[in-house]
Each structure stands twice: as C-alpha cells, then as structure tokens.
Design an enzyme around this catalytic site. Structure first.
Site, mmCIF file in Angstrom:
data_model
loop_
_atom_site.group_PDB
_atom_site.id
_atom_site.type_symbol
_atom_site.label_atom_id
_atom_site.label_comp_id
_atom_site.label_asym_id
_atom_site.label_seq_id
_atom_site.Cartn_x
_atom_site.Cartn_y
_atom_site.Cartn_z
ATOM 1 N N ARG A 27 0.818 -1.224 0.000
ATOM 2 C CA ARG A 27 0.000 0.000 0.000
ATOM 3 C C ARG A 27 0.851 1.273 0.000
ATOM 4 O O ARG A 27 0.533 2.249 0.680
ATOM 5 C CB ARG A 27 -0.951 -0.004 1.183
ATOM 6 C CG ARG A 27 -2.239 -0.276 0.678
ATOM 7 C CD ARG A 27 -3.579 -0.312 0.961
ATOM 8 N NE ARG A 27 -4.079 -1.415 1.706
ATOM 9 C CZ ARG A 27 -4.606 -1.292 2.909
ATOM 10 N NH1 ARG A 27 -4.684 -0.139 3.501
ATOM 11 N NH2 ARG A 27 -5.058 -2.341 3.510
ATOM 12 N N ARG A 31 -3.691 6.838 0.729
ATOM 13 C CA ARG A 31 -4.200 8.063 1.342
ATOM 14 C C ARG A 31 -3.212 8.815 2.225
ATOM 15 O O ARG A 31 -3.455 9.965 2.558
ATOM 16 C CB ARG A 31 -5.464 7.737 2.151
ATOM 17 C CG ARG A 31 -6.656 7.449 1.271
ATOM 18 C CD ARG A 31 -7.774 6.792 2.045
ATOM 19 N NE ARG A 31 -7.432 5.416 2.367
ATOM 20 C CZ ARG A 31 -8.246 4.548 2.991
ATOM 21 N NH1 ARG A 31 -9.432 4.952 3.395
ATOM 22 N NH2 ARG A 31 -7.874 3.320 3.224
ATOM 23 N N ARG A 40 -7.478 11.648 -5.956
ATOM 24 C CA ARG A 40 -8.719 10.952 -5.620
ATOM 25 C C ARG A 40 -9.899 11.931 -5.626
ATOM 26 O O ARG A 40 -10.986 11.604 -6.090
ATOM 27 C CB ARG A 40 -8.562 10.330 -4.239
ATOM 28 C CG ARG A 40 -9.683 9.432 -3.795
ATOM 29 C CD ARG A 40 -9.267 8.880 -2.450
ATOM 30 N NE ARG A 40 -10.152 7.896 -1.914
ATOM 31 C CZ ARG A 40 -11.207 8.178 -1.164
ATOM 32 N NH1 ARG A 40 -11.510 9.433 -0.914
ATOM 33 N NH2 ARG A 40 -11.937 7.224 -0.676
ATOM 34 N N ASP A 77 -7.055 -3.194 -6.968
ATOM 35 C CA ASP A 77 -7.551 -3.794 -5.737
ATOM 36 C C ASP A 77 -7.744 -5.279 -5.946
ATOM 37 O O ASP A 77 -7.912 -5.728 -7.084
ATOM 38 C CB ASP A 77 -8.867 -3.141 -5.309
ATOM 39 C CG ASP A 77 -9.110 -3.364 -3.829
ATOM 40 O OD1 ASP A 77 -8.505 -2.655 -3.014
ATOM 41 O OD2 ASP A 77 -9.866 -4.289 -3.493
ATOM 42 N N TYR A 154 -14.633 -11.994 1.380
ATOM 43 C CA TYR A 154 -15.419 -10.807 1.016
ATOM 44 C C TYR A 154 -16.704 -11.201 0.279
ATOM 45 O O TYR A 154 -17.742 -10.569 0.448
ATOM 46 C CB TYR A 154 -14.582 -9.860 0.147
ATOM 47 C CG TYR A 154 -13.499 -9.153 0.939
ATOM 48 C CD1 TYR A 154 -13.781 -7.984 1.644
ATOM 49 C CD2 TYR A 154 -12.216 -9.662 1.020
ATOM 50 C CE1 TYR A 154 -12.811 -7.333 2.383
ATOM 51 C CE2 TYR A 154 -11.225 -9.019 1.757
ATOM 52 C CZ TYR A 154 -11.535 -7.861 2.438
ATOM 53 O OH TYR A 154 -10.571 -7.232 3.182
HETATM 54 O O1 CP3 Z 1 -0.013 -1.739 -2.383
HETATM 55 C C1 CP3 Z 1 -0.383 -0.856 -3.185
HETATM 56 O O2 CP3 Z 1 -0.008 0.330 -3.095
HETATM 57 C C2 CP3 Z 1 -1.217 -1.257 -4.390
HETATM 58 C C3 CP3 Z 1 -2.615 -1.062 -4.309
HETATM 59 C C4 CP3 Z 1 -3.502 -1.950 -3.460
HETATM 60 C C5 CP3 Z 1 -4.715 -1.479 -2.944
HETATM 61 N N1 CP3 Z 1 -5.385 -2.516 -2.379
HETATM 62 C C6 CP3 Z 1 -5.175 -0.093 -3.059
HETATM 63 C C7 CP3 Z 1 -6.269 0.363 -2.211
HETATM 64 C C8 CP3 Z 1 -3.414 -3.298 -3.118
HETATM 65 C C9 CP3 Z 1 -2.283 -4.267 -3.356
HETATM 66 C C10 CP3 Z 1 -4.627 -3.644 -2.436
HETATM 67 C C11 CP3 Z 1 -4.945 -5.008 -1.979
HETATM 68 C C12 CP3 Z 1 -6.103 -5.226 -1.096
HETATM 69 N N2 CP3 Z 1 -7.344 -4.659 -1.153
HETATM 70 C C13 CP3 Z 1 -6.119 -6.184 -0.072
HETATM 71 C C14 CP3 Z 1 -4.996 -7.108 0.256
HETATM 72 C C15 CP3 Z 1 -3.876 -6.417 0.921
HETATM 73 C C16 CP3 Z 1 -4.159 -5.993 2.304
HETATM 74 O O3 CP3 Z 1 -4.071 -4.775 2.561
HETATM 75 O O4 CP3 Z 1 -4.425 -6.858 3.125
HETATM 76 C C17 CP3 Z 1 -7.385 -6.142 0.542
HETATM 77 C C18 CP3 Z 1 -7.863 -6.969 1.712
HETATM 78 C C19 CP3 Z 1 -8.165 -5.186 -0.174
HETATM 79 C C20 CP3 Z 1 -9.600 -4.822 0.047
HETATM 80 C C21 CP3 Z 1 -9.703 -3.384 0.321
HETATM 81 N N3 CP3 Z 1 -9.659 -2.404 -0.644
HETATM 82 C C22 CP3 Z 1 -9.738 -2.718 1.583
HETATM 83 C C23 CP3 Z 1 -9.794 -3.432 2.929
HETATM 84 C C24 CP3 Z 1 -9.709 -1.348 1.335
HETATM 85 C C25 CP3 Z 1 -9.648 -0.225 2.334
HETATM 86 C C26 CP3 Z 1 -10.971 0.332 2.629
HETATM 87 C C27 CP3 Z 1 -10.880 1.548 3.559
HETATM 88 O O5 CP3 Z 1 -11.780 2.375 3.463
HETATM 89 O O6 CP3 Z 1 -9.928 1.646 4.330
HETATM 90 C C28 CP3 Z 1 -9.669 -1.163 -0.046
HETATM 91 C C29 CP3 Z 1 -9.599 0.112 -0.764
HETATM 92 C C30 CP3 Z 1 -8.228 0.490 -1.187
HETATM 93 N N4 CP3 Z 1 -7.435 -0.295 -1.958
HETATM 94 C C31 CP3 Z 1 -7.555 1.723 -0.934
HETATM 95 C C32 CP3 Z 1 -6.334 1.653 -1.594
HETATM 96 C C33 CP3 Z 1 -5.295 2.715 -1.689
HETATM 97 C C34 CP3 Z 1 -8.122 2.904 -0.175
HETATM 98 C C35 CP3 Z 1 -9.076 3.532 -1.108
HETATM 99 C C36 CP3 Z 1 -9.387 4.975 -0.835
HETATM 100 O O7 CP3 Z 1 -8.683 5.847 -1.389
HETATM 101 O O8 CP3 Z 1 -10.357 5.213 -0.117
#
Ligand code: CP3
Length: 363
Positions: A27, A31, A40, A77, A154
């Site tokens: 990640r 943010r 965003r 994602d 999920y």
């Molecule tokens: O690592 C990176 O920089 C690449 C991008 C990436 C994202 N998600 C961007 C993202 C990767 C590799 C993921 C994987 C992901 N997504 C996982 C597995 C890795 C982990 O963290 O365990 C999981 C479980 C998800 C599912 C998911 N998507 C979640 C739990 C969330 C967060 C929701 C929240 O509101 O906190 C997301 C959204 C997400 N994916 C964000 C990002 C940068 C935040 C989105 C935003 O800007 O609001």
C-alpha cells in the site's frame, strides 16, 4: 521493452547477490500521500481511479517520485475479480468495501464464472500496459491478486468481516459449496495473474490477508491447497517461456497474514518468494525456509509511527535478523512491512525507512 535500470528486487527474488537490499511497501500508493488525496478528489472515488488506466498509472508512480523504492505495485484492488464476476463492488466511506450480492448457497456459487480478462478486466490490463510504458524500466512492476480464500471471505460476508461468521459456518456446514467457490476463484486468480504477466507485470504477488483467521486444519483445507495450485499452474509459464511467449520467468510471491505456522509449506509450494508479517522473527523464518525461497518483510507497519531514530533501529534489527538466519548473507531478502500502510502515516517517515534499508544493507 526498455532494459531494467534497477533489478535489485528481481535479483533478490532469485536469491542472487545485490548491492543493497531492495525495498517496497505494501500500500505504498494511498491516502497517506497528499498527492494521492488530491488525485482521488479529482477522480471522485477509489473505483473511479482504479478503473481509469491513466489515473491508476499516475497514482502508481506517486510514491516513486518521493522515495527511492525498488519496485512499483499496480494501483488496483484485490476485489476487481468478484466485481467482474457480477457481485457489484462499492465502497462506503469509513466502512471499506461492500458487495451488492453475496455468495451464500450452492446456487449462488454455481452462477460464478471466470471473467474475461481482456474485456471485463481490461482496465486492469490497460493500467499494467500504461504503467510499464511510463516506468520506462526505472524499476520492475508488481502485479497482484487476492488469494482464493481471501476473496471468498469478502464474497460470502458481503464486505470486510470481523469474525468471518458466515464463511466459517459455510466451511462447517456446506464445505462442498465453499470448495466450489474456491475452485472458481482459483481459476480466476490464475487467469488474472497470467493476463497481468502477459500485459507486462514483472513479478506477481498473491495477498492471503485472511489466511491467518483459519484454524490449522481449516487453513490446510481451504487456503493452502489453492495457493499451491496457483504456484503450480502459473509456473506453466516456464512452458510459455520456452515457446518464446515470455522473455523470462516472472516470479511469484505468496504473502500471508498470520500464516507463519505454514512457512515450510509455502516455501515448498513452488513460489519464488514468501511474504511474512511481523509476528515472526525474520531470522527464524529464514532458518525454517532454508534458502528455498526469498523472504519479503517484515516490519510492523506501526513502526512508521515511531521517531526517525526508532525507525532506523527497527530497520537494522530486521535486516540483521534476516542475515543471522540466512547463514550470514543478506541475499534473498526483499524488505517490506508485514502488512499495508495506513492513511495516517507520515510520508517523511517512509523516506527514513527506505533510505535506512539501503544505507545499512549496502554490501
Ligand atoms: O499496495 C499498493 O499500493 C497497491 C494497491 C492496493 C490497494 N489494495 C489499493 C487500495 C493493493 C495491493 C490492495 C490489496 C487489497 N485490497 C487487499 C490485500 C492487501 C491488504 O491490505 O491486506 C485487501 C484486503 C483489499 C480490500 C480493500 N480495498 C480494503 C480493505 C480497502 C480499504 C478500505 C478503507 O476504506 O480503508 C480497499 C480500498 C483500497 N485499496 C484503498 C487503496 C489505496 C483505499 C481507497 C481509498 O482511497 O479510499
């Protein structure tokens, strides 16, 4: 394609000598970066960003402009697959991901199929192609997917669960349906990773974020065998390589959270690297995997809340621990956190971490 200017990350995954231990952060785009928040805001939503290849490219590159990172990770994602399967992904501010439709019965599972990678998931493959072009060989690009089990969590819960009550009940009461779901997820993950590889991803990572919520018996039934199948079947890339379709082997990393008990199994899966969280000493992980794979990790992400001095101390500790467990060599280590970064982290602290990894590990 342009030759790679920095191949430390790929060399470390092959356990070859490198001048410095490579580092990237799960990640790393997100943010905590003001420029991410600005992009965003302009795009309107997270999914709006992920589904626009030029915006996904911009956001992928943002952390590389600030920090001396050794790899880029595709901005996307893990939930793109269930979305493309028709479950209707959306995000609720402050609550995380949700699905309009869930998978709770054999009839629900029977409706699922492997999405077409160059139509339904074309935006992901286009993002990979645009990012490869814009990176111009600066560092390698990592593609990724969720694990079959983590995606199923999920899909069954309908969002991010806390106790995983529904999917665990399914495992107990209707294991056939869960296996059917995991099987179609595995087919989709393999096709998805192979398509990202064909589009230009130079390494692939599977996130088994929720593997660690399972009892050992259930992990061995519902997560591990599917990870092993991914490692086996993706490796048929070796065949494609022989046929000239791929220039070189594209390494696979299996990351699991709370799954250190299964390190030996993951190391024997055929994957090139295993990602470890911070609940295990890297030295112990290295001793137990005996050079069969590269190891990636594993600072507690909360380390970034520490002072610069504390961050440097923890970085050195992790680097030394790996070396001690790896017969005195730093080779075969990719530095990372043990899980993803959080929105309230300080970008200046990331620079401290990345620079200390390079400075302290210089050979
Ligand atoms: O690592 C990176 O920089 C690449 C991008 C990436 C994202 N998600 C961007 C993202 C990767 C590799 C993921 C994987 C992901 N997504 C996982 C597995 C890795 C982990 O963290 O365990 C999981 C479980 C998800 C599912 C998911 N998507 C979640 C739990 C969330 C967060 C929701 C929240 O509101 O906190 C997301 C959204 C997400 N994916 C964000 C990002 C940068 C935040 C989105 C935003 O800007 O609001």
């Amino acid at each position: 394609m342009t030759a790679l200017k920095n191949d430390r990350f790929l060399r470390a995954l092959r356990r070859e000598p490198v001048d410095r231990t490579p580092v990237w952060l799960m990640r790393q785009a997100g943010r905590y970066l003001p420029e991410y928040r600005a992009t965003r805001k302009e795009a309107g939503s997270f999914l709006g960003m992920a589904k626009n290849p030029d915006v996904a490219c911009e956001v992928t590159l943002q952390p590389l402009r600030r920090f001396d990172l050794d790899a880029a990770i595709l901005f996307s994602d893990i939930l793109t697959i269930p979305d493309a399967m028709g479950l209707g992904l959306y995000f609720v501010e402050g609550e995380g991901p949700k699905f309009e439709r869930t998978v709770r019965s054999a009839a629900d599972a029977a409706k699922l199929g492997v999405p077409d990678m160059e139509t339904e998931l074309r935006y992901v493959m286009d993002a990979v192609r645009v990012i490869r072009r814009e990176l111009d060989g600066k560092v390698p690009l990592i593609g990724f997917s969720g694990s079959p089990w983590t995606l199923a969590c999920y899909m069954v819960e309908g969002g991010g669960g806390k106790d995983f009550a529904r999917i665990k009940a399914m495992a107990l009461n209707d294991p056939e349906t869960l296996h059917q779901l995991l099987s179609v997820n595995t087919d989709a993950v393999i096709a998805y990773l192979a398509a990202q590889r064909a589009a230009g991803a130079q390494a692939l990572q599977v996130f088994d974020t929720w593997g660690g919520v399972l009892s050992p018996a259930m992990y061995r039934e519902f997560s591990l065998p599917y990870l092993q199948r991914i490692a086996r079947e993706l490796d048929r890339g070796a065949l494609r390589q022989a046929q000239g379709e791929l220039d070189e082997h594209v390494p696979l990393i299996l990351f699991g959270k709370g799954t250190a008990a299964y390190l030996e199994d993951l190391a024997a899966s055929g994957a090139d690297g295993v990602g470890v969280d911070w609940l295990v000493e890297l030295g112990e992980a290295a001793r137990r995997t005996q050079g069969k794979v590269a190891l990636q990790g594993n600072l507690d992400p909360a380390t970034l809340y520490g002072s610069p001095d504390a961050i440097r101390r923890e970085v050195r500790r992790a680097l030394d621990s790996y070396r001690d467990g790896n017969g005195g060599s730093r080779d075969g280590h990719v530095f990372n956190l043990g899980h993803g970064m959080s929105p309230d982290m300080n970008p200046d602290h990331v620079a401290v971490l990345v620079d200390e990894v390079h400075a302290y590990s210089a050979r």
